[in-house]
Design a protein around this motif. Structure first.
Motif, short mmCIF file in Angstrom:
data_model
loop_
_atom_site.label_atom_id
_atom_site.label_comp_id
_atom_site.label_asym_id
_atom_site.label_seq_id
_atom_site.Cartn_x
_atom_site.Cartn_y
_atom_site.Cartn_z
N ARG A 234 4.40 2.11 4.04
CA ARG A 234 4.00 3.37 4.66
C ARG A 234 4.86 4.50 4.12
O ARG A 234 6.09 4.42 4.11
CB ARG A 234 4.16 3.29 6.18
CG ARG A 234 3.69 4.58 6.82
CD ARG A 234 3.64 4.51 8.30
NE ARG A 234 3.46 5.84 8.86
CZ ARG A 234 3.52 6.13 10.15
NH1 ARG A 234 3.76 5.16 11.01
NH2 ARG A 234 3.37 7.35 10.58
N ILE B 14 -4.33 6.05 7.90
CA ILE B 14 -3.83 7.42 8.00
C ILE B 14 -3.24 7.59 9.40
O ILE B 14 -3.93 7.37 10.40
CB ILE B 14 -4.97 8.43 7.76
CG1 ILE B 14 -5.51 8.24 6.34
CG2 ILE B 14 -4.48 9.86 7.97
CD1 ILE B 14 -6.80 8.96 6.08
N TYR B 15 -1.95 7.96 9.45
CA TYR B 15 -1.25 8.08 10.73
C TYR B 15 -1.16 9.53 11.18
O TYR B 15 -1.19 10.45 10.37
CB TYR B 15 0.16 7.50 10.60
CG TYR B 15 0.15 6.00 10.40
CD1 TYR B 15 0.30 5.14 11.47
CD2 TYR B 15 -0.01 5.46 9.14
CE1 TYR B 15 0.29 3.77 11.29
CE2 TYR B 15 -0.02 4.09 8.94
CZ TYR B 15 0.13 3.25 10.02
OH TYR B 15 0.12 1.90 9.85
N GLY C 172 2.49 9.89 6.35
CA GLY C 172 1.27 9.69 7.13
C GLY C 172 0.29 8.71 6.51
O GLY C 172 -0.85 8.58 6.99
#
Lengths: 447, 182
Positions: A415, A446-447, A418
């Motif tokens: 990660r 997608i964070y 984002g």
């Protein structure tokens, strides 16, 4: 005639491997695949446990992705091997082709090629021996006879493809879509003996497969509550519940029995075997009067430091009343017949109660978890964990699927801000084989 | 209609085997179709110093029918009892296979030619059949029926009449079907 065989073969093959298809769910998230099917994040837990709408994310958890997109490496490979421009002539799909193999086609159906199949489950290769005489037929499948299912087998369960709503202070008003489908078969004793135990076919004997199928779908306006009733954000007791008013849009049920009956002699008579099928169908088509019913979900979750335990039950007492259904009977023997039995009658159906019991333990950058899930047709057990190391996450897990077979998952992820990329491997037995295949899943979050 | 058997059998097999690379092997007991019909027996008679050909009437054999399947090979195993009554000489057996009754009388229908065997006196001599059929006959086994006829070639070099009968005791055909039979 060839079309008949191919068609019958495909249907029968579907029957034969329906168990396998239902044994594992359809998961598109590589993170979950890497955990052996275990859902550790609140997003997947709240599907079955209403209390989880109120449970905050665990300490150390990297947050729930806003969007997870599967990377369809399997589709790229599939369309490379089977170009769309030539799909009509592709031996894999053209049953008139000498290279057509229904097994390959069904394995494609059972293992949709979204992700890359890094190890295909080998199909049995032993010879199949038919003993044929004037009054005898005997089939010896060798080792593969073990694959003939002795018990009822099938696929099915309920799902909620839509769940939209607004929450204010724990009270949530929304609407969910619901789908319930089941397909079940069981080989008749005579057919089971013929296939599994190599019992010779007898004259004037019926060999059959009884089966039933149900499909219903609709939506449900819902009102619910989820909140913490005791404790604080580190140690607390959460409860949740929802009341649904189910509106049924379409319903169909089929109870049938297909098979064949041998003649006076196996091979010397004019009609050595007669195919037949009979069935009773009940349905309320889309656009006809809607079904209605009520039901609910309840859930409870306990968070105490690093430990999280939850129990959720869905679709409790969810009985749908279909006020206007039609019943037809159908019969096939040389040719097909159908006649109405009843019309405008009331029918009741029941959504299966599904439940999830989950446990998670988080310490430092390690999260371990387990769950027991039953979504209407068989129980699956998942145990897994993930270890975060900087931007890297390592995952692993095991599962016991609906066929009571152990499956294994492993993988990892990266990660960056984002954006997250995840990779997961998962063994499966969704093929016409008694050996496992391995799927490699990839997804972007997608964070 | 016979083809339905194959469909059912293959479907059944496919359900559990997935076909894979395994072969479908059909052991067809031809004798069971001929036993007691008279077609399993060929009487023979030859005067001293003469040869003679004799045969049983053609007989229909029902098969499952393999449709568009590809036959890989066909092997025949069998035994014949040469029940000699009088005289001495040699007897050769022939098995004719064809798609129809008349076809069994064509020379091209000769599928099995068992080498001549000597017989003498009032004795029963067992002869064996073990032969791989020519690929020319493969297509016959994809059909739902075939016709079979037995023949015997008798040679009598002796001084007494050669007489007796050839009685089929067993005949099994092993038909191997290639993988992709759908």
């Amino acid at each position: 005639m060839r079309t008949f065989f191919v068609g019958a073969g495909l249907v029968a093959l579907c029957v034969g491997c329906a168990t396998a298809a239902g044994a594992q769910g359809w998961v598109t998230d590589a993170r979950r695949i890497g955990l052996g099917g275990l859902g550790l994040d609140q997003g997947s837990l709240r599907r079955y446990n209403a209390a989880y709408r109120a449970v905050p994310g665990r300490a150390g958890q990297r947050g729930r992705p806003k969007l997870t997109i599967p990377i369809p490496l399997g589709l790229i490979q599939f369309f490379h091997d089977h170009p769309l421009s030539n799909i009509k002539n592709d031996p894999a799909f053209n049953h008139d082709s000498a290279g057509f193999n229904p097994v390959e086609l069904l394995n494609t159906f059972l293992n949709p090629p979204l992700f890359l199949e890094v190890k295909k489950a080998p199909t049995p290769t032993n010879d199949v021996v038919f003993g044929i005489g004037k009054d005898s037929l005997r089939l010896n499948l060798g080792q593969t006879a073990k694959l003939v299912p002795e018990d009822q087998f099938g696929i099915g369960g309920s799902s909620r493809p839509l769940d939209a709503g607004l929450s204010i202070k724990g009270v949530r008003v929304g609407v969910m879509g619901w789908v319930h489908g089941e397909l079940g078969f069981q080989l008749g004793d005579k057919l089971l003996g013929f296939l599994r135990d190599s019992v010779p076919a007898a004259p004037n004997t019926r060999y059959n497969i009884p089966g039933d199928a149900v499909f219903e779908a609709g939506f449900a306006p819902s009102i619910g509550y989820a909140g913490r009733i005791v404790g604080d954000s580190t140690t607390g007791l959460y409860v949740g519940g929802a009341f649904h008013y189910y509106v049924g849009l379409a319903y169909a049920r089929v109870n049938g029995d297909g098979g064949f009956t041998t003649g006076d002699s196996i091979f010397s008579g004019p009609t050595p075997v007669k195919l037949d099928a009979r069935g009773l169908t009940q349905y309320s088509k889309f656009g006809n009067s809607v079904g209605h019913g009520v039901g609910g979900d309840i859930g409870i979750a306990v968070v105490t430091g690093p430990i999280e335990l939850g129990v959720g039950v869905n679709d409790i007492a969810a009985t749908i009343t279909w006020p206007d259904t039609r019943v037809d009977s159908a019969l096939y023997r040389d040719s097909s017949f159908s006649k109405p039995v009843a019309n405008h009658i009331e029918t009741k159906t029941k959504l299966p109660v599904s439940y999830l019991v989950n446990l998670a333990y988080t310490v430092g950058k390690t999260t371990l978890g387990a769950d027991v899930l039953n979504s209407g047709r068989g129980t699956t057990v998942h145990v897994g964990g993930e270890q975060r190391v900087g931007v890297l996450v390592l995952r692993g897990g095991v599962a016991r699927d609906q066929r009571k077979r152990m499956e294994f998952g492993w993988g990892g992820g990266l990660r960056f801000g984002g954006l997250g990329v995840d990779l997961g491997f998962w063994t499966h037995t969704n093929s016409l084989s008694n050996q496992r295949g391995v799927t490699m899943a990839t997804s972007l979050s997608i964070y | 209609m016979k083809a339905k058997w194959l469909g059912l059998a293959l479907v059944s097999a496919a359900v559990v085997t997935g076909c894979g690379e395994g072969r479908a092997i059909f052991n067809v007991d031809l004798y069971s179709f001929l036993k007691g019909t008279g077609s399993d027996t060929v009487p023979y008679f030859a005067l001293p110093g003469f040869s003679a050909d004799t045969a049983s009437p053609p007989r229909k054999v029902n098969l499952p029918g393999a449709g568009s399947s590809i036959v890989d090979s066909v092997r025949a195993f069998g035994t014949v009892d040469l029940v000699n009554a009088t005289g001495s000489g040699t007897i050769g057996l022939q098995v004719y296979l064809a798609a129809d009754s008349l076809g069994t009388y064509k020379p091209s229908a000769l599928a099995i030619n068992v080498p001549s065997k000597s017989v003498s006196g009032t004795n029963t001599t067992r002869d064996t059949i073990r032969v791989d059929l020519s690929a020319a006959f493969d297509s016959l086994f994809t059909k739902s029926q075939l016709w079979i006829r037995f023949g015997a070639s008798v040679s009598n070099p002796g001084a007494t009449t050669l007489q007796g009968k050839a009685v089929l005791a067993s005949l099994l055909l092993t038909v191997i079907i290639k993988d992709k039979f759908f």
